[in-house]
Design an enzyme around this catalytic site. Structure first.
Site, PDB file in Angstrom:
ATOM      1  N   TYR A 181       9.307  20.777   4.390  1.00  0.00           N
ATOM      2  CA  TYR A 181       9.582  19.483   3.764  1.00  0.00           C
ATOM      3  C   TYR A 181      10.715  18.795   4.512  1.00  0.00           C
ATOM      4  O   TYR A 181      10.639  17.603   4.826  1.00  0.00           O
ATOM      5  CB  TYR A 181       9.948  19.651   2.292  1.00  0.00           C
ATOM      6  N   SER A 230       0.823  -1.208   0.000  1.00  0.00           N
ATOM      7  CA  SER A 230       0.000   0.000   0.000  1.00  0.00           C
ATOM      8  C   SER A 230       0.852   1.250   0.000  1.00  0.00           C
ATOM      9  O   SER A 230       1.863   1.315   0.690  1.00  0.00           O
ATOM     10  CB  SER A 230      -0.907  -0.010   1.239  1.00  0.00           C
ATOM     11  N   GLY A 231       0.447   2.241  -0.784  1.00  0.00           N
ATOM     12  CA  GLY A 231       1.077   3.553  -0.725  1.00  0.00           C
ATOM     13  C   GLY A 231       2.447   3.617  -1.362  1.00  0.00           C
ATOM     14  O   GLY A 231       3.397   4.103  -0.757  1.00  0.00           O
TER      15      GLY A 231
END
Length: 276
Positions: free
Chosen positions: A155, A4-5
């Site tokens: 970030y 997933s992801g």
């Protein structure tokens, strides 16, 4: 195997290995196109796209419920999605700073909501894509939701949070059969750099020829996801497919514990939700 992801190149490699791949994406049009290319190139039709906007806690919860309804085994959860902007500060519908919501708070909540499935599937793995840029940031736990702060710097902060989170998660999941490792994929020629405005993008035009291709950048993620040699290995940080050192400030258990407790509050973890 269910994943997933993950990014396109990682998904392609895993599909080649016969894995059942779930691509969790915000942009369904782009994701469906990538899925079709992967199926055509690998012959593996078991590649699925599901909607996930990590900046939205509601979307994270809806995605997790969908996953738990549709699969009974989750071997690897890869936290790869991320966002970076330079100057445009945004706040989400949940009152969270957008960069931190997408890169840290969303993955933090998703891990909790899928942890029971991962434990049931043990031995299983969680792979967190961080960045060496964490070394340029300080994680201010007194302002973990830094609304109004320059997004470009956030970030770096979010990547620092990713690594502190992975270290604390590994400690909490010790002896459960679920391992957690983090990595720096390298500087990659990917779409994330399109957010860099003129004239700051000019130096990138000179440097980008030296960046890794997306396929090259996916190799360390793939290693942590599937390597038999890393079975049982947890709490490590990798760069260029090799274990790499972390600064002591991201390995501090006290900092990890505080980040965890603050994050539980920011994502609105309920008493009825799985806790780690």
């Amino acid at each position: 195997m269910s994943i997933s992801g993950i990014g396109k190149e990682t998904a392609r490699d895993l599909a080649k290995r016969g894995a059942k791949v779930i691509m969790a994406c915000r942009n369904l049009e782009t994701a469906n196109k990538a899925r079709d290319e992967i199926i055509e190139g690998t012959g593996n039709k078991d590649v699925i796209v599901k909607k996930l906007d990590l900046s939205s806690l509601k979307s994270v919860r809806e995605f997790a419920e969908d996953v738990k309804r549709s699969i009974s085994k989750l071997d690897v959860l890869i936290h790869n999605a991320g966002t970076a902007d330079m100057f445009k500060s945004k706040t989400t519908e949940d009152g969270l700073e957008y960069t931190m919501a997408t890169n840290h708070f969303g993955p933090f909540l998703l891990t909790h909501l899928l942890i029971d499935l991962l434990k049931q599937s043990a031995p299983s793995r969680i792979v967190v894509v961080g960045s060496e840029l964490y070394r340029l940031a300080a994680l201010n736990l007194d302002k973990l939701n830094p609304i109004g702060t320059l997004p470009a710097y956030l970030y770096y902060v979010s990547k620092c949070a990713n690594i502190v989170f992975s270290q604390e998660l590994a400690r909490r999941l010790a002896d459960t059969g679920v391992t957690v490792n983090c990595l720096h994929p390298g500087m990659i020629d990917s779409g994330i750099w399109r957010n860099v405005p003129f004239p700051l993008n000019l130096p990138l035009q000179l440097l980008i020829d030296f960046f890794k291709t997306p396929e090259q950048g996916a190799q360390t993620t793939i290693l942590l996801a599937v390597s038999e040699e890393l079975e049982g290995v947890t709490g490590k940080y990798y760069l260029d497919c090799k274990e790499f050192f972390l600064s002591n400030r991201v390995k501090d258990p006290a900092k990890g514990k505080k980040l965890w407790e603050l994050s539980e509050n920011f994502v609105g973890l309920e008493p009825t939700d799985p806790h780690i």
